[in-house]
Design a protein around this motif. Structure first.
Motif, PDB file in Angstrom:
ATOM      1  N   LEU A  94       0.850  -1.194   0.000  1.00  0.00           N
ATOM      2  CA  LEU A  94       0.000   0.000   0.000  1.00  0.00           C
ATOM      3  C   LEU A  94       0.888   1.247   0.000  1.00  0.00           C
ATOM      4  O   LEU A  94       1.633   1.476   0.958  1.00  0.00           O
ATOM      5  N   PRO A  95       0.866   2.068  -1.070  1.00  0.00           N
ATOM      6  CA  PRO A  95       1.611   3.338  -1.045  1.00  0.00           C
ATOM      7  C   PRO A  95       1.028   4.251   0.031  1.00  0.00           C
ATOM      8  O   PRO A  95      -0.185   4.441   0.097  1.00  0.00           O
ATOM      9  N   VAL A  96       1.902   4.813   0.870  1.00  0.00           N
ATOM     10  CA  VAL A  96       1.439   5.607   2.012  1.00  0.00           C
ATOM     11  C   VAL A  96       1.741   7.092   1.841  1.00  0.00           C
ATOM     12  O   VAL A  96       0.880   7.939   2.043  1.00  0.00           O
ATOM     13  N   ALA A  97       2.974   7.418   1.472  1.00  0.00           N
ATOM     14  CA  ALA A  97       3.365   8.836   1.381  1.00  0.00           C
ATOM     15  C   ALA A  97       4.386   9.011   0.277  1.00  0.00           C
ATOM     16  O   ALA A  97       5.267   8.164   0.082  1.00  0.00           O
ATOM     17  N   LEU A  98       4.270  10.133  -0.429  1.00  0.00           N
ATOM     18  CA  LEU A  98       5.203  10.475  -1.507  1.00  0.00           C
ATOM     19  C   LEU A  98       5.800  11.844  -1.213  1.00  0.00           C
ATOM     20  O   LEU A  98       5.067  12.823  -1.076  1.00  0.00           O
ATOM     21  N   ASP A  99       7.118  11.892  -1.083  1.00  0.00           N
ATOM     22  CA  ASP A  99       7.825  13.154  -0.836  1.00  0.00           C
ATOM     23  C   ASP A  99       8.632  13.489  -2.079  1.00  0.00           C
ATOM     24  O   ASP A  99       9.698  12.914  -2.324  1.00  0.00           O
ATOM     25  N   HIS A 100       8.099  14.418  -2.891  1.00  0.00           N
ATOM     26  CA  HIS A 100       8.769  14.788  -4.136  1.00  0.00           C
ATOM     27  C   HIS A 100      10.116  15.467  -3.873  1.00  0.00           C
ATOM     28  O   HIS A 100      11.048  15.329  -4.673  1.00  0.00           O
ATOM     29  N   ALA A 101      10.220  16.198  -2.761  1.00  0.00           N
ATOM     30  CA  ALA A 101      11.443  16.965  -2.488  1.00  0.00           C
ATOM     31  C   ALA A 101      12.666  16.066  -2.403  1.00  0.00           C
ATOM     32  O   ALA A 101      13.758  16.442  -2.837  1.00  0.00           O
ATOM     33  N   ILE A 102      12.495  14.869  -1.828  1.00  0.00           N
ATOM     34  CA  ILE A 102      13.635  13.955  -1.683  1.00  0.00           C
ATOM     35  C   ILE A 102      13.427  12.662  -2.474  1.00  0.00           C
ATOM     36  O   ILE A 102      14.137  11.678  -2.266  1.00  0.00           O
ATOM     37  N   SER A 103      12.430  12.667  -3.373  1.00  0.00           N
ATOM     38  CA  SER A 103      12.143  11.520  -4.248  1.00  0.00           C
ATOM     39  C   SER A 103      12.007  10.229  -3.445  1.00  0.00           C
ATOM     40  O   SER A 103      12.675   9.227  -3.718  1.00  0.00           O
ATOM     41  N   VAL A 125       7.911   2.503 -10.327  1.00  0.00           N
ATOM     42  CA  VAL A 125       8.025   3.907  -9.890  1.00  0.00           C
ATOM     43  C   VAL A 125       9.487   4.336  -9.996  1.00  0.00           C
ATOM     44  O   VAL A 125      10.167   4.574  -9.000  1.00  0.00           O
ATOM     45  N   LYS A 126       9.961   4.431 -11.194  1.00  0.00           N
ATOM     46  CA  LYS A 126      11.376   4.737 -11.431  1.00  0.00           C
ATOM     47  C   LYS A 126      11.746   6.101 -10.866  1.00  0.00           C
ATOM     48  O   LYS A 126      10.968   7.049 -10.919  1.00  0.00           O
ATOM     49  N   GLY A 127      12.965   6.166 -10.340  1.00  0.00           N
ATOM     50  CA  GLY A 127      13.476   7.440  -9.826  1.00  0.00           C
ATOM     51  C   GLY A 127      13.101   7.748  -8.402  1.00  0.00           C
ATOM     52  O   GLY A 127      13.459   8.800  -7.878  1.00  0.00           O
ATOM     53  N   LEU A 128      12.379   6.834  -7.738  1.00  0.00           N
ATOM     54  CA  LEU A 128      11.969   7.059  -6.350  1.00  0.00           C
ATOM     55  C   LEU A 128      12.660   6.065  -5.425  1.00  0.00           C
ATOM     56  O   LEU A 128      12.813   4.886  -5.757  1.00  0.00           O
ATOM     57  N   ASP A 129      13.070   6.554  -4.266  1.00  0.00           N
ATOM     58  CA  ASP A 129      13.638   5.689  -3.243  1.00  0.00           C
ATOM     59  C   ASP A 129      12.487   5.034  -2.473  1.00  0.00           C
ATOM     60  O   ASP A 129      11.633   5.725  -1.910  1.00  0.00           O
ATOM     61  N   ILE A 130      12.431   3.712  -2.445  1.00  0.00           N
ATOM     62  CA  ILE A 130      11.345   2.977  -1.793  1.00  0.00           C
ATOM     63  C   ILE A 130      11.703   2.744  -0.327  1.00  0.00           C
ATOM     64  O   ILE A 130      12.757   2.186  -0.010  1.00  0.00           O
TER      65      ILE A 130
END
Length: 568
Positions: A94-103, A125-130
């Motif tokens: 379940l995706p919970v939170a997305l912080d664009h500032a720090i990817s 979700v390329k380019g994002l730290d999981i």
């Protein structure tokens, strides 16, 4: 956190070692596992040996992964949009939170060690730290069904209400189904307020509509105006979340909501007040991450920071922080306590209520029903062998007497007092009933503070101040420097300001000032001596922040009286 670290013990042995299940229960579960082939943890939950929450915490500790309670989480709509419902169910994520500032994307997973699922996520979700967090399987599946497929934006929910047939009177205290638009509307408003950096949310019923305002950077802004018919269901939902009595509408009530928003735990302190047009609700947002500010980031100039450190270094006596409601007194006190918090000292607090829990500090809330007021609370704490005591507020003579008694008997005491200035604390204490002889020698120092908005660095505008402004700033006529004023841009929502900082005055007591307090010298005499010893007033610190470009003259004038600096 990578979510994949170590595994110390098999799950069954771990639960037995913690006393959560018995050996007999483990044998039963293992036998059932051999017959069915289902995971051991799932079997123990289905057989009622442990709850999902207990299992989640045990696994979290064993795996070295942080756990998450999805019953207290509101996922961000932009995070949910990254994964489809079918993919989320297949991967049990379940995706919970997305912080664009720090990817960074925070996800709840049944198994944070599932490298295959993590690799598929990174591909999607390329380019994002999981950042995986451990959650129970039934919790994840329930949350996926709950949040996917429903409109989650405020405008979308309002369109759904306005175009669909919604029976607002049908919402009961036990009807918390996410299909109810009012449930999603409240969640969306809470998430929106946190995202905008609000400190308070005001729900204000009027004759024909409900006004919703956020306090951002100390100033209220109207965000929404909703139809009056929405309010009965909204107030029920908020009171249910805050465990308040929904049947009581004629008396003030207090409650508390704990949620996880934007990937971090938050508390909302809820207050209801009956008014002419219905119950007025105000939610104070308590963000633990913002509540603990390092001492050197409070915004003090170097001289005042060194002065504060000298005050803290004195082992016994009382330090008072003064200012109006919402001036940051609690943040300052928590910063000081966090700075001196070590295993060598016993720090105890008595607050109304405890706002930010701090590890290793014994924190107690005032409870009038249990006859635990400030005076009785201090009396009780004195028997707990404290080194340092924080008293939330000195309101009356009994509390003041107990606080000073603790300071006189070898303790360091911190408290707040409602006065407009550091020097004003002295006559206020006399007015409460503290004797001048007791005050002399037992006050380490007094801090007065205000919060001012910081200019937006993207749009602040430099200009040359006129003669009147120069006089307010204490600069000579003809001064050639520039100061800044607010302008407004997309970064600051056209306000010209972004964030806040404190301006302070610190009065450090010394033998000469103590002697003047003991003989009840006039305020003018005490101020003259304090200024001779280097005391700088709030207005001076405010003007310093104007001259260094942190804030504007208009903003400082809003919270501090600068007119005393002008002699006509």
């Amino acid at each position: 956190m990578n979510g994949v670290t170590r595994s110390k013990l098999p799950l069954g042995e771990l639960l037995v070692s913690k006393g959560l299940i018995t050996q007999d229960q483990l044998r039963i579960a293992l036998l059932e596992q051999r017959r069915s082939g289902e995971p051991l943890g799932k079997l123990m939950v289905s057989q009622g040996f442990v709850s999902e929450g207990v299992l989640r915490e045990a696994l979290s500790e064993n795996l070295g992964s942080q756990s998450i309670d999805l019953s207290r989480v509101i996922p961000a709509a932009n995070a949910l949009a990254l994964l489809g419902k079918d993919v989320a169910k297949r991967l049990l994520v379940l995706p919970v939170a997305l912080d664009h500032a720090i990817s960074r994307l925070t996800v709840a997973m049944v198994n944070p060690n599932n490298l295959v699922a993590l690799d598929q996520l990174r591909t999607l979700v390329k380019g994002l730290d999981i950042v995986p967090m451990l959650a129970g399987e039934s919790d994840v599946l329930h949350a996926i069904d709950q949040y996917y497929g429903f409109e989650l934006s405020i405008d979308g929910i309002l369109r759904e209400i306005e175009t669909g047939e919604v029976d607002w009177s049908s919402l009961s205290a036990t009807d918390n189904a996410y299909s109810q638009p009012v449930v999603r509307l409240i969640d969306a408003l809470l998430a929106d307020a946190v995202t905008r950096g609000a400190s308070d949310i005001h729900f204000e019923p009027e004759q024909a509509f409900v006004r919703i305002r956020y306090r951002i950077d100390g100033v209220l802004r109207q965000i929404r105006a909703l139809h009056r018919t929405y309010w009965p269901a909204m107030v029920v939902r908020l009171k249910v979340m805050a465990t308040m009595n929904i049947a009581e509408t004629r008396a003030p009530q207090d409650g508390r909501i704990s949620l996880s928003l934007a990937g971090r735990p938050l508390d909302f302190r809820v207050s209801s007040q009956p008014t002419s047009w219905g119950e007025n609700l105000v939610l104070r947002i308590l963000d633990r991450q913002k509540g603990l500010v390092p001492l050197d980031r409070l915004g003090l100039e170097e001289r005042n920071l060194n002065l504060l450190r000298l005050m803290i270094a004195r082992p016994e006596g009382i330090i008072l922080v003064t200012g109006p409601t919402g001036s940051g007194k609690t943040t300052t006190l928590y910063s000081i306590l966090n700075h001196i918090n070590t295993v060598e000292v016993n720090i105890m607090t008595l607050e109304d209520p405890v706002e930010y829990p701090i590890p290793q500090i014994r924190q107690t809330s005032v409870n009038e029903a249990a006859r635990m007021d400030f005076a009785n609370g201090i009396r009780s704490m004195m028997r707990q062998d404290p080194d340092i005591i924080l008293v939330g507020e000195i309101r009356d003579r009994d509390t003041a007497d107990m606080a000073f008694r603790a300071a006189m008997t070898g303790h360091q005491v911190y408290s707040t007092l409602h006065t407009s200035s550091a020097l004003g604390a002295l006559p206020r204490l006399l007015d409460i009933g503290v004797q001048a002889d007791i005050m002399a020698g037992n006050i380490i120092g007094i801090i007065a503070q205000r919060l001012v908005r910081k200019l937006c660095v993207h749009c602040r505008e430099a200009y040359a101040p006129d003669d009147f402004e120069l006089r307010l700033l204490g600069e000579p006529a003809g001064w050639s420097g520039s100061i800044y004023r607010a302008r407004g841009c997309a970064h600051c929502a056209e306000t010209g300001y972004q964030g806040r900082t404190a301006i302070m005055e610190l009065l450090r007591m010394n033998p000469e000032l103590d002697e003047m307090v003991a003989r009840r010298a006039t305020m003018q005499e005490i101020r003259a001596v304090a200024l001779r010893h280097g005391f700088r007033m709030l207005a001076d610190d405010g003007c310093r922040r104007v001259l260094d470009g942190t804030t504007s003259l208009d903003e400082v004038s809003r919270v501090v009286d600068l007119t005393e600096r002008i002699v006509l």
